[in-house]
Design a protein around this motif. Sequence first.
Motif, PDB file in Angstrom:
ATOM      1  N   THR A 197       0.798  -1.246   0.097  1.00 19.40           N
ATOM      2  CA  THR A 197      -0.066  -0.216   0.016  1.00 19.40           C
ATOM      3  C   THR A 197       0.828   1.199  -0.140  1.00 19.40           C
ATOM      4  O   THR A 197       0.498   2.369  -0.520  1.00 19.40           O
ATOM      5  N   SER A 198       2.017   1.299   0.833  1.00 26.36           N
ATOM      6  CA  SER A 198       2.968   2.408   0.674  1.00 26.36           C
ATOM      7  C   SER A 198       3.476   2.663  -0.660  1.00 26.36           C
ATOM      8  O   SER A 198       3.680   4.046  -0.961  1.00 26.36           O
ATOM      9  N   TRP A 199       3.443   1.800  -1.481  1.00 24.23           N
ATOM     10  CA  TRP A 199       4.045   2.136  -2.846  1.00 24.23           C
ATOM     11  C   TRP A 199       2.931   3.232  -3.497  1.00 24.23           C
ATOM     12  O   TRP A 199       3.200   3.824  -4.400  1.00 24.23           O
ATOM     13  N   ALA A 200       1.670   2.951  -3.302  1.00 25.39           N
ATOM     14  CA  ALA A 200       0.471   3.615  -3.792  1.00 25.39           C
ATOM     15  C   ALA A 200       0.559   5.062  -2.969  1.00 25.39           C
ATOM     16  O   ALA A 200       0.268   5.893  -3.746  1.00 25.39           O
ATOM     17  N   VAL A 201       0.881   5.266  -2.010  1.00 21.99           N
ATOM     18  CA  VAL A 201       0.795   6.343  -1.261  1.00 21.99           C
ATOM     19  C   VAL A 201       2.021   7.357  -1.835  1.00 21.99           C
ATOM     20  O   VAL A 201       1.624   8.337  -2.019  1.00 21.99           O
ATOM     21  N   LEU A 202       2.988   6.633  -2.194  1.00 19.54           N
ATOM     22  CA  LEU A 202       4.214   7.212  -2.842  1.00 19.54           C
ATOM     23  C   LEU A 202       3.950   8.170  -3.908  1.00 19.54           C
ATOM     24  O   LEU A 202       4.068   9.029  -4.255  1.00 19.54           O
ATOM     25  N   ASP A 203       3.098   7.048  -4.664  1.00 15.61           N
ATOM     26  CA  ASP A 203       2.627   7.747  -6.211  1.00 15.61           C
ATOM     27  C   ASP A 203       1.783   8.792  -5.805  1.00 15.61           C
ATOM     28  O   ASP A 203       1.691   9.807  -6.356  1.00 15.61           O
ATOM     29  N   MET A 204       0.780   8.776  -4.784  1.00 12.56           N
ATOM     30  CA  MET A 204      -0.168  10.070  -4.792  1.00 12.56           C
ATOM     31  C   MET A 204       0.604  11.331  -4.073  1.00 12.56           C
ATOM     32  O   MET A 204       0.333  12.348  -4.645  1.00 12.56           O
ATOM     33  N   ILE A 205       1.509  11.158  -3.229  1.00 13.80           N
ATOM     34  CA  ILE A 205       2.269  12.296  -2.692  1.00 13.80           C
ATOM     35  C   ILE A 205       3.103  12.852  -3.868  1.00 13.80           C
ATOM     36  O   ILE A 205       3.332  13.952  -4.432  1.00 13.80           O
ATOM     37  N   LYS A 206       3.900  11.993  -4.777  1.00 16.44           N
ATOM     38  CA  LYS A 206       4.619  12.456  -5.867  1.00 16.44           C
ATOM     39  C   LYS A 206       3.743  13.167  -6.900  1.00 16.44           C
ATOM     40  O   LYS A 206       4.142  14.439  -7.350  1.00 16.44           O
ATOM     41  N   GLN A 207       2.513  12.782  -7.013  1.00 17.15           N
ATOM     42  CA  GLN A 207       1.565  13.504  -8.139  1.00 17.15           C
ATOM     43  C   GLN A 207       1.246  14.593  -7.573  1.00 17.15           C
ATOM     44  O   GLN A 207       1.155  15.678  -8.207  1.00 17.15           O
ATOM     45  N   GLY A 208       0.900  14.687  -6.286  1.00 13.76           N
ATOM     46  CA  GLY A 208       0.523  16.135  -5.665  1.00 13.76           C
ATOM     47  C   GLY A 208       1.614  16.870  -5.626  1.00 13.76           C
ATOM     48  O   GLY A 208       1.447  18.249  -5.558  1.00 13.76           O
ATOM     49  N   ILE A 209       2.797  16.609  -5.396  1.00 14.59           N
ATOM     50  CA  ILE A 209       3.777  17.518  -5.313  1.00 14.59           C
ATOM     51  C   ILE A 209       4.287  18.221  -6.521  1.00 14.59           C
ATOM     52  O   ILE A 209       4.288  19.124  -6.934  1.00 14.59           O
ATOM     53  N   SER A 210       3.942  17.154  -7.684  1.00 13.57           N
ATOM     54  CA  SER A 210       4.023  17.745  -9.125  1.00 13.57           C
ATOM     55  C   SER A 210       3.039  18.812  -9.445  1.00 13.57           C
ATOM     56  O   SER A 210       3.110  19.465 -10.387  1.00 13.57           O
ATOM     57  N   ASP A 211       1.618  18.396  -9.059  1.00 13.85           N
ATOM     58  CA  ASP A 211       0.739  19.315  -9.385  1.00 13.85           C
ATOM     59  C   ASP A 211       0.686  20.622  -8.605  1.00 13.85           C
ATOM     60  O   ASP A 211       0.314  21.543  -9.281  1.00 13.85           O
ATOM     61  N   TYR A 212       1.195  20.635  -7.403  1.00 13.78           N
ATOM     62  CA  TYR A 212       0.709  21.870  -6.719  1.00 13.78           C
ATOM     63  C   TYR A 212       1.994  22.685  -6.100  1.00 13.78           C
ATOM     64  O   TYR A 212       2.121  23.511  -5.582  1.00 13.78           O
ATOM     65  N   LEU A 213       3.168  21.768  -5.792  1.00 10.35           N
ATOM     66  CA  LEU A 213       4.235  22.174  -5.202  1.00 10.35           C
ATOM     67  C   LEU A 213       5.388  22.474  -5.973  1.00 10.35           C
ATOM     68  O   LEU A 213       6.590  22.744  -5.528  1.00 10.35           O
ATOM     69  N   GLN A 214       5.433  22.557  -7.415  1.00  7.42           N
ATOM     70  CA  GLN A 214       6.637  22.939  -8.276  1.00  7.42           C
ATOM     71  C   GLN A 214       6.253  24.199  -8.679  1.00  7.42           C
ATOM     72  O   GLN A 214       7.164  25.097  -8.608  1.00  7.42           O
ATOM     73  N   GLU A 215       5.114  24.751  -9.135  1.00  3.29           N
ATOM     74  CA  GLU A 215       4.854  25.992  -9.637  1.00  3.29           C
ATOM     75  C   GLU A 215       3.673  26.479  -9.001  1.00  3.29           C
ATOM     76  O   GLU A 215       2.521  25.805  -8.997  1.00  3.29           O
ATOM     77  N   PHE A 216       3.626  27.699  -8.172  1.00  6.05           N
ATOM     78  CA  PHE A 216       2.568  28.455  -7.648  1.00  6.05           C
ATOM     79  C   PHE A 216       2.685  29.574  -7.469  1.00  6.05           C
ATOM     80  O   PHE A 216       4.192  30.138  -7.347  1.00  6.05           O
ATOM     81  N   GLU A 217       1.920  30.594  -7.170  1.00  6.52           N
ATOM     82  CA  GLU A 217       2.088  31.957  -6.479  1.00  6.52           C
ATOM     83  C   GLU A 217       2.093  32.025  -5.179  1.00  6.52           C
ATOM     84  O   GLU A 217       2.470  32.989  -4.365  1.00  6.52           O
ATOM     85  N   ASP A 218       0.911  31.266  -4.653  1.00  9.73           N
ATOM     86  CA  ASP A 218       0.616  31.580  -2.993  1.00  9.73           C
ATOM     87  C   ASP A 218       1.220  30.192  -2.408  1.00  9.73           C
ATOM     88  O   ASP A 218       0.283  29.217  -2.498  1.00  9.73           O
ATOM     89  N   LEU A 219       2.054  29.959  -1.648  1.00 10.92           N
ATOM     90  CA  LEU A 219       2.236  28.765  -0.713  1.00 10.92           C
ATOM     91  C   LEU A 219       1.352  28.118   0.167  1.00 10.92           C
ATOM     92  O   LEU A 219       1.090  27.065   0.116  1.00 10.92           O
ATOM     93  N   GLU A 220       0.636  29.054   0.728  1.00  7.87           N
ATOM     94  CA  GLU A 220      -0.580  28.577   1.632  1.00  7.87           C
ATOM     95  C   GLU A 220      -1.485  27.826   0.744  1.00  7.87           C
ATOM     96  O   GLU A 220      -1.658  26.770   1.148  1.00  7.87           O
TER      97      GLU A 220
END
Length: 219
Positions: free
Chosen positions: A70-93
């Motif tokens: 299950t942890s492998w699936a979790v890692l994929d979710m976290i990686k996807q979230g980082i790619s989608d929202y924590l790479q390029e943004f204007e407001d960190l919050e």
Amino acid sequence: MDTTENKKIRKGSSDKRAKIIAAARDLFLSDGFDRSSVDAVAAKAGVSKRTVYDYYGDKQNLLLAVVEETSWAVLDMIKQGISDYLQEFEDLEQALILFCEQFVASANGSSDYSALIRLVMMEAANLPASFLEKLDKATEEGIIKRFTEFGQAGLLDVPDPEMATKHFSALTFLLVFNQPIRTGTLEEEQTKRIITEGVRVFLCAYAPHTVPNKNQPSY
């Protein structure tokens, strides 16, 4: 040298392992670890009890395998979230809030992941401390790396990115997963409130003394 016969055997072995893991996961979630027997897992997987023992040794090792899978699936979710929202943004919050919301939605939609988290917490005595530490480190690694980069860019004040990641997780998505619920999952508005307030508390602790311009280039 690989032969066709050997490849077939390995494929069959892989299929059996997948069926055993799926059966064990379903039973551990529905009946609990203590009440789930190897006989029941074997019957549900459509294999012999001996096959389960041959592949996993005992029920505790089977639990470890279920959690690790299950942890492998979790890692994929976290990686996807980082790619989608924590790479390029204007407001960190806002970026952190959206990251958490997507992760929670993905986890809740992935074969009762939140229920599995509760199972892991309840069965901590059956999981070696070294295994839990390794699991935590693997799931936190991507966030730690990004928080380290945020610190270098002046977006966060994180002298200890690993501890900052633990605080962030505890205040946001882990708090959502640990909420007592009667049926289904938390209401969307309640989830959003927990995450939003958690992110704001996190930023109160880890925001730099000089707040960067929100319109500066992302890092």
